[in-house]
Design an enzyme around this catalytic site. Sequence first.
Site, short mmCIF file in Angstrom:
data_model
loop_
_atom_site.label_atom_id
_atom_site.label_comp_id
_atom_site.label_asym_id
_atom_site.label_seq_id
_atom_site.Cartn_x
_atom_site.Cartn_y
_atom_site.Cartn_z
CB SER A 130 22.39 15.59 -13.88
OG SER A 130 22.42 16.75 -14.70
CE1 TYR A 152 26.26 16.76 -10.57
CE2 TYR A 152 25.56 17.42 -12.76
CZ TYR A 152 25.26 17.02 -11.48
OH TYR A 152 23.94 16.87 -11.11
#
Length: 228
Positions: A130, A152
């Site tokens: 990401s 995350y």
Amino acid sequence: MAAADRLAVVTGAGRGFGRAVAEALTDQGRRVVACVRTRPATGKAGLQVVVQDVRDPVGTELLAAIGDRPVDALINNAGVGAKATPPAGVDPRQILDALDVNMAGTLRLTQALLPALTAAPDPVIVNVSSRLGSLTAQAEGEFATRRTSYAYRISKAAQNMLTITLAQESAGRVHCWAVHPGSLTTAMGATDATTPAGEAALRLVDLLNSPDPASPRFVSLDGPDLRW
């Protein structure tokens, strides 16, 4: 090498982006082993599905599905997210769980499949990452207004470091890429996501068909390469 002679292994292929990638590669004619946590009732023709949770050691079912065939591409897609909370509400166990899947899970599969990868003529490891894992972008405040979980961000940054380390250790023998798939309209996607998983999967297939010798590489499927 013809597509039919190439073997790809895709983790987290039970739904979303992983499933779309596995199906897109199968449609192209590649042989694909799709790793899922729960075996589906039905499957796509030509797609070999095995049960493999990346939290666990690589099992005999996956190894038997690969056999003695070289693996041309390992797509480490399995991942977890977490809710965004202020620092006081962050549960360290949630961070450890995300690290176990997003980073350690990537390492488990890579370790187990490395002999099969190095047996292929031009292998690639794709770690689905990401842009939120970019230390440079985060330090510059690029995502300061975006509410994203500590678990995350930390786990994707750790996965990116793993990608860099693997690339350096392999010294060009295996291409190692971190790939940001874009803002996907999947269960893990942001509320303002606009890119269907199938569209991003086709972009990844195009990338695999036109390998770049750069390794490590931080790729965005919807724009220029990213900064680490």
